[in-house]
Design a protein around this motif. Structure first.
Motif, PDB file in Angstrom:
ATOM      1  N   HIS A 112     -13.130  -1.288   6.155  1.00  0.00           N
ATOM      2  CA  HIS A 112     -13.476  -2.221   5.304  1.00  0.00           C
ATOM      3  C   HIS A 112     -15.047  -2.621   5.211  1.00  0.00           C
ATOM      4  O   HIS A 112     -15.841  -2.132   6.089  1.00  0.00           O
ATOM      5  CB  HIS A 112     -12.546  -3.299   5.256  1.00  0.00           C
ATOM      6  CG  HIS A 112     -11.517  -3.140   4.661  1.00  0.00           C
ATOM      7  ND1 HIS A 112     -11.257  -3.449   3.399  1.00  0.00           N
ATOM      8  CD2 HIS A 112      -9.922  -3.003   5.102  1.00  0.00           C
ATOM      9  CE1 HIS A 112      -9.954  -3.258   3.275  1.00  0.00           C
ATOM     10  NE2 HIS A 112      -9.379  -3.064   4.143  1.00  0.00           N
ATOM     11  N   SER A 129     -10.425  -9.633   0.582  1.00  0.00           N
ATOM     12  CA  SER A 129     -11.579  -8.984   0.728  1.00  0.00           C
ATOM     13  C   SER A 129     -12.723  -9.207  -0.508  1.00  0.00           C
ATOM     14  O   SER A 129     -13.835  -8.804  -0.684  1.00  0.00           O
ATOM     15  CB  SER A 129     -11.502  -7.303   0.280  1.00  0.00           C
ATOM     16  OG  SER A 129     -10.807  -6.750   1.507  1.00  0.00           O
ATOM     17  N   SER A 133     -12.983  -6.468  -3.064  1.00  0.00           N
ATOM     18  CA  SER A 133     -11.551  -5.701  -3.413  1.00  0.00           C
ATOM     19  C   SER A 133     -11.216  -4.918  -4.599  1.00  0.00           C
ATOM     20  O   SER A 133     -12.261  -5.096  -5.492  1.00  0.00           O
ATOM     21  CB  SER A 133     -10.547  -7.007  -3.795  1.00  0.00           C
ATOM     22  OG  SER A 133      -9.400  -6.482  -4.045  1.00  0.00           O
ATOM     23  N   SER A 305      -8.367   1.746   3.416  1.00  0.00           N
ATOM     24  CA  SER A 305      -8.460   1.140   4.744  1.00  0.00           C
ATOM     25  C   SER A 305      -7.501   0.209   5.362  1.00  0.00           C
ATOM     26  O   SER A 305      -7.451   0.015   6.509  1.00  0.00           O
ATOM     27  CB  SER A 305      -9.790   0.541   4.974  1.00  0.00           C
ATOM     28  OG  SER A 305     -10.887   1.621   4.464  1.00  0.00           O
ATOM     29  N   SER A 306      -6.634  -0.350   4.425  1.00  0.00           N
ATOM     30  CA  SER A 306      -5.699  -1.635   4.895  1.00  0.00           C
ATOM     31  C   SER A 306      -4.583  -0.642   5.057  1.00  0.00           C
ATOM     32  O   SER A 306      -3.819  -0.495   4.317  1.00  0.00           O
ATOM     33  CB  SER A 306      -5.589  -2.629   3.738  1.00  0.00           C
ATOM     34  OG  SER A 306      -6.765  -3.265   3.727  1.00  0.00           O
TER      35      SER A 306
END
Length: 368
Positions: A112, A129, A133, A305-306
């Motif tokens: 991130h 984020s 985001s 990435s999450s």
């Protein structure tokens, strides 16, 4: 935070965060007299919005757009049209779950922008984020719908052509299939196979990347400029600005490195009204200027990435830790990047159309 504006004559500025009350965009430089409507913009937003299948984040957002300025109902025909003034669009956030991020507020998530944002600004929005985001792309899609209205005779379409290591078969490529499956894929056989593959990725708490191909047809020759105003350069910049994008290619792209000059050159022949090319390895652009062939751009999106699988990281106090990102996330963010790629193509082309017309007084090249 600066650098939230893209474009020259046709410009847009996005605003808002993932977990704020709303996000939106201001479009400036749009020609007057173009018919637009919230319904037309909504059609594009509905393709991008979350929660439409088990293969995307289950965050539930209607992404309902509101036009706040820059339009007026033409009394002659009763149609809502652009006035030539800034067009402001707003999309409210209605399904934020900020508590999902409380456990990582002092941790940097691997992959991130947490670390880099914190290093640059000294403060970061850990809830969804913030500006980093992918939710910000809803504003781009709304702006892209207006850009489409400013592009006479241009058709823009995109397809997912690869997910993980699995590619489509171009022999089965059919644009009519794109909106018939949850992957926006023009190969229905590949799309069916991807369902089982992505189910496994999702159940393993993992994610995977993808490649999207965007094609613009009807672009006349002449758009773009040499050296620092190249259409290809602006398209690459636009696609690279999309969240999670790590690579962009035009036409044959990286495969051109393996070709010879004989194989790579798009030969030309005399047509009934104008010359034409027998192939399109250039992707519709030569010397930074469109050549009349379809403009073909592909971009690669990294895995989301999450993920819920634990990853090693550090805290904001520089202490070793482990990160598990809870919440609702796309197992493949590339799926919803398909309409975003279309929007960015439209926004760049609208800008170059106006720039070309302003400089030459023509819609396209000589004879166009």
């Amino acid at each position: 935070m600066s650098f939230n504006t893209f474009g020259h004559l046709f410009r847009f500025t996005t605003w808002g965060e993932s977990h704020g009350p709303a996000l939106g965009v201001v479009v400036d430089g749009c020609p007057p007299g173009l018919p637009i409507s919230e319904e037309a913009i909504q059609r594009d937003l509905d393709r991008r919005k979350p929660g439409q299948s088990r293969f995307t984040t289950q965050r539930r957002e209607d992404d309902q757009v509101r036009i706040l300025s820059g339009t007026f109902i033409d009394e002659a025909d009763g149609v809502l049209k652009t006035t030539g003034t800034p067009i402001s669009l707003m999309i409210e956030n209605t399904d934020q779950r900020s508590k999902d991020y409380s456990e990582i507020k002092d941790k940097y998530r691997p992959g991130h922008a947490d670390f880099t944002y914190h290093q640059k600004y000294g403060i970061r929005d850990y809830k969804g984020s913030g500006r980093a985001s992918a939710r910000e792309t809803a504003a781009r899609v709304a702006a892209g719908a207006i850009a489409r209205a400013a592009l006479p005779g241009v058709t823009i379409r995109a397809s997912l052509v690869q997910i993980g290591p699995h590619k489509i078969d171009y022999a089965r490529f059919d644009w009519d299939q794109v909106d018939q499956n949850p992957f926006f894929c023009a190969d229905p056989v590949a799309a069916k196979a991807w369902e089982l593959y992505l189910d496994g990725i999702r159940k393993d708490g993992n994610s995977v990347g993808a490649v999207i191909e965007v094609v613009a047809e009807g672009v006349p020759p002449g758009w773009g400029a040499p050296i620092y105003g190249k259409l290809s350069a602006d398209l690459a910049s636009a696609m690279m600005s999309i969240n999670a994008v790590k690579g962009v290619e035009i036409g044959a792209g990286f495969e051109a490195a393996a070709l010879t000059g004989i194989d790579n050159a798009d030969e030309m022949r005399a047509g009934p009204a104008a010359p034409y090319f027998t192939s399109n390895k250039a992707g519709g652009i030569l010397g930074g200027i469109s050549n009349g062939d379809p403009v073909v751009v592909r971009f690669a999106v990294k895995p989301t990435s999450s993920i819920i699988s634990p990853r090693l990281s550090v805290t904001t106090a520089n202490e070793d830790t482990e990160v598990i990102t809870k919440g609702r996330h796309d197992p493949c963010v590339g799926i919803r990047a398909v309409p975003v790629g279309e929007a960015m193509m439209a926004l760049v082309l609208a800008d170059h159309y106006l720039r070309h017309r302003g400089q030459t007084g023509r819609e396209g090249g000589i004879g166009y």
